[in-house]
Write an enzyme that holds these catalytic residues in place. Structure first.
Site, short mmCIF file in Angstrom:
data_model
loop_
_atom_site.label_atom_id
_atom_site.label_comp_id
_atom_site.label_asym_id
_atom_site.label_seq_id
_atom_site.Cartn_x
_atom_site.Cartn_y
_atom_site.Cartn_z
N LYS A 1 -6.37 -2.51 1.16
CA LYS A 1 -5.68 -2.92 2.39
C LYS A 1 -4.33 -2.22 2.43
CE LYS A 1 -8.05 -6.83 3.81
NZ LYS A 1 -7.83 -8.07 3.06
N HIS B 1 1.96 -3.24 3.51
CA HIS B 1 2.71 -3.30 4.76
C HIS B 1 4.17 -3.69 4.53
CE1 HIS B 1 2.26 -7.60 4.52
NE2 HIS B 1 0.96 -7.44 4.37
N HIS C 1 4.85 -6.76 2.38
CA HIS C 1 4.77 -6.53 0.93
C HIS C 1 6.02 -5.82 0.42
CE1 HIS C 1 0.22 -6.89 1.33
NE2 HIS C 1 0.56 -7.80 0.45
N1 ARG Z 1 -2.16 -10.59 -2.79
C1 ARG Z 1 -1.52 -11.66 -2.07
C2 ARG Z 1 -1.21 -11.22 -0.64
O1 ARG Z 1 -1.05 -10.05 -0.39
C3 ARG Z 1 -0.26 -12.13 -2.71
C4 ARG Z 1 -0.41 -12.69 -4.10
C5 ARG Z 1 0.66 -13.66 -4.42
N2 ARG Z 1 0.65 -14.13 -5.77
C6 ARG Z 1 0.00 -15.18 -6.24
N3 ARG Z 1 0.11 -15.47 -7.50
N4 ARG Z 1 -0.76 -15.91 -5.46
O2 ARG Z 1 -1.08 -12.07 0.22
#
Ligand code: ARG
Length: 563
Positions: free
Chosen positions: A124, A127, A130
């Protein structure tokens, strides 16, 4: 010299209250005529059975005033005016001696802090949201390290879940191999979007996706190979961004790592009597805490995001035995964090209280017209490129003779983006406004960087201060204000640690730059006739450059020597 400590110790001798308690009460007054430090006496009234004003008066008569210009009582306050020459010498010498290490402390010694941030999803786009979490987490790492904590940086990659089954199915049908290697994320996104469109017409595709994910979970060779390929290609792209920003990690242990640790979690929760069946799914009820249930396993047997977070938390506690575990993740996941951390607590892990969701707001654009490659998603490469490009144009106009224009535009352009992210409280939304963020005036990255370059240019022109500086020369208000700012650095770092807020550092960098520019505009350093005064001013210029550099470094920005 720690003035607050000295004051606390002297007050302790008089009224007997704990030095550490006193230390916390001592303030830096908002106005100069109230001194450099102040002790409010309200708190003592009860114990001492006296009015605060009388207490202030009493202490002012008894206190040892050595090292201070004067100590005065004003209403319920006791105001301390430091001996300026001492204060200036102590501060500037310390900065000049410690250089890059000015600000380094031992407060966190022996304490382990995990900082999880960035955590993009495989296949993905990375963005602008992030990017917020990435610069925020990276800065927190630097701030905590400066305070002496032992930190571990974790990238909890989103590399597991049913979507990978769908992606495998889409890959087999529609992937253009050449496009995949040229721009992996774009191609993976294209086929993933196509999968969803097709699945609307043909629901059987969904089953196929689930089937492939099941095969992936079972470790079937072909599926594992494809998943690994998606992951490697995506990581390669993410790492380009990290390199550009100077962001690093100690661990890339993402969600997939926990796939074989989920049964244990389910078992643990069942043993503790926390698991309930609900429409075929297994959940932990949280209605007593006004929250929807935390889903542990879906009705179709698939594991879920929250379960992987539970497993990750337990694994991290076992592996690192952390004192604090920080999750830098967007505000929109607040409920998820409340649910899974409550579940962790209900399972009897008292350390759940040491796990903290450090959230941040949304990202918007003022003009709503950042040029993007595909219209709706704003890719962060575009954001960074555009910022560097625009900075380049400004430099071309302001300083066409500059060497290394390319390099400078990059550092200033990327710095401007980072600065914008970290300028305000992290839960506030970010609004990108090119004109504002790239301006050389106002509270911007380029403004602070320009102040640094200006200081360095003075030192290049006039040389650094010669030995045996006479600091008693730096007694004007403008000079003293700047020195006071430099002195504050350590307190500011600790404040940022307490509040988990890099913006505290960003605001500080702005204040130092402002105080410096005031000083720069008030005095013409090269024309200062008094050689001793000139020499002392040069020492102050160098100390200022060090503090600006160190504070920008804490938010992840590199300085430039000239711009
Ligand atoms: N990969 C997730 C996202 O892009 C964020 C992960 C956050 N960390 C966690 N431990 N849940 O939305």
């Amino acid at each position: 010299m720690d003035y607050k400590k000295i004051i606390a110790e002297r007050i302790n001798e008089i009224i007997g209250m704990d030095v550490e308690e006193l230390y916390k009460i001592i303030e830096v007054p908002p106005k100069k005529d109230m001194g450099d430090f102040a002790l409010p006496c309200f708190q003592f009234a009860k114990v001492l059975r006296k009015a605060p004003n009388a207490i202030a008066e009493d202490i002012s008569k008894k206190i040892d005033k050595s090292g201070f210009e004067k100590v005065e009582n004003l209403g319920p306050y006791l105001n301390f005016f430091v001996d300026k020459a001492d204060f200036v010498r102590e501060t500037v010498e310390k900065v000049l001696n410690e250089k890059d290490n000015y600000g380094l402390m031992k407060v966190g010694e022996g304490k382990k802090v995990l900082i999880e941030y960035s955590s993009p999803n495989i296949a993905k786009p990375f963005h602008v949201g992030h990017l917020f979490g990435t610069v925020l987490g990276s800065s927190l790492y630097k701030i905590f390290s400066m305070a002496g904590y032992d930190c571990v940086r974790i990238n909890h990659l989103g590399d597991w879940g049913t979507q990978f089954g769908k992606l495998i199915s889409a890959y087999k049908k529609w992937c253009d191999e050449e496009a995949l290697y040229k721009d992996p994320i774009k191609e993976l996104l294209r086929i993933y979007v196509k999968f969803h469109k097709e699945a609307e017409k043909n629901p059987a595709l969904e089953d196929e996706g689930r089937m492939y994910f099941k095969r992936l979970e079972d470790g079937e060779k072909e599926e594992v190979e494809l998943w690994t390929k998606f992951k490697d290609l995506s990581l390669r792209e993410f790492k380009k961004v990290y390199d550009e920003l100077g962001v690093e990690f100690d661990s890339y242990t993402g969600e997939s790592f926990y796939s074989d640790k989920l049964d244990k979690i389910e078992e643990e929760l069942a043993n503790k009597g926390l698991l309930t069946e609900s429409n075929g799914a297994k959940v932990v009820m949280l209605e007593d805490y006004n929250m929807p249930p935390c889903i542990i396993k879906k009705a179709d047997g698939a594991s879920i995001y929250a379960t992987r977070d539970l497993a990750a938390a337990e694994y991290r506690k076992e592996t690192y035995n952390f004192d604090k575990s920080i999750y830098v993740v967007g505000l929109e996941q607040s409920l998820h964090f409340k649910q899974f951390l409550k579940t962790l607590e209900l399972a009897g892990h008292e350390w759940a209280k040491d796990c903290i969701h450090v959230s941040y707001g949304l990202v918007r654009f003022a003009e709503g017209k950042l040029s993007t490659r595909n219209g709706d998603v704003i890719f962060l490469e575009d954001l960074l490129k555009e910022s560097v490009q625009k900075t380049r144009e400004i430099i071309e106009e302001k300083n066409p003779e500059l060497k290394d224009k390319e390099e400078v535009s990059k550092k200033v352009g990327i710095g401007a983006v980072i600065f914008t992210y970290l300028k305000n409280g992290r839960e506030r939304d970010i609004i990108f406004d090119w004109k504002e963020m790239l301006s050389f005036e106002g509270e911007t990255g380029p403004y602070v960087q320009y102040s640094y370059a200006r200081a360095k240019s003075i030192l290049r022109k006039l040389g650094e201060a010669k030995e045996s500086v006479d600091y008693s020369k730096l007694v004007s208000d403008v000079e003293f204000d700047l020195v006071k700012q430099l002195k504050n650095f350590n307190d500011v770092i600790l404040h940022a640690v307490d509040r988990l807020e890099p913006s505290v550092i960003t605001r500080y960098a702005i204040e130092v730059a402002k105080a410096f520019n005031k000083f720069y505009n008030a005095y013409n350093i090269s024309n200062t006739a008094d050689e001793k005064l000139k020499n002392a001013r040069l020492a102050l210029v160098e100390a200022t450059s060090i503090v600006i550099k160190n504070s920008l470094k804490l938010i992840g920005i590199d300085v430039v020597e000239e711009m």
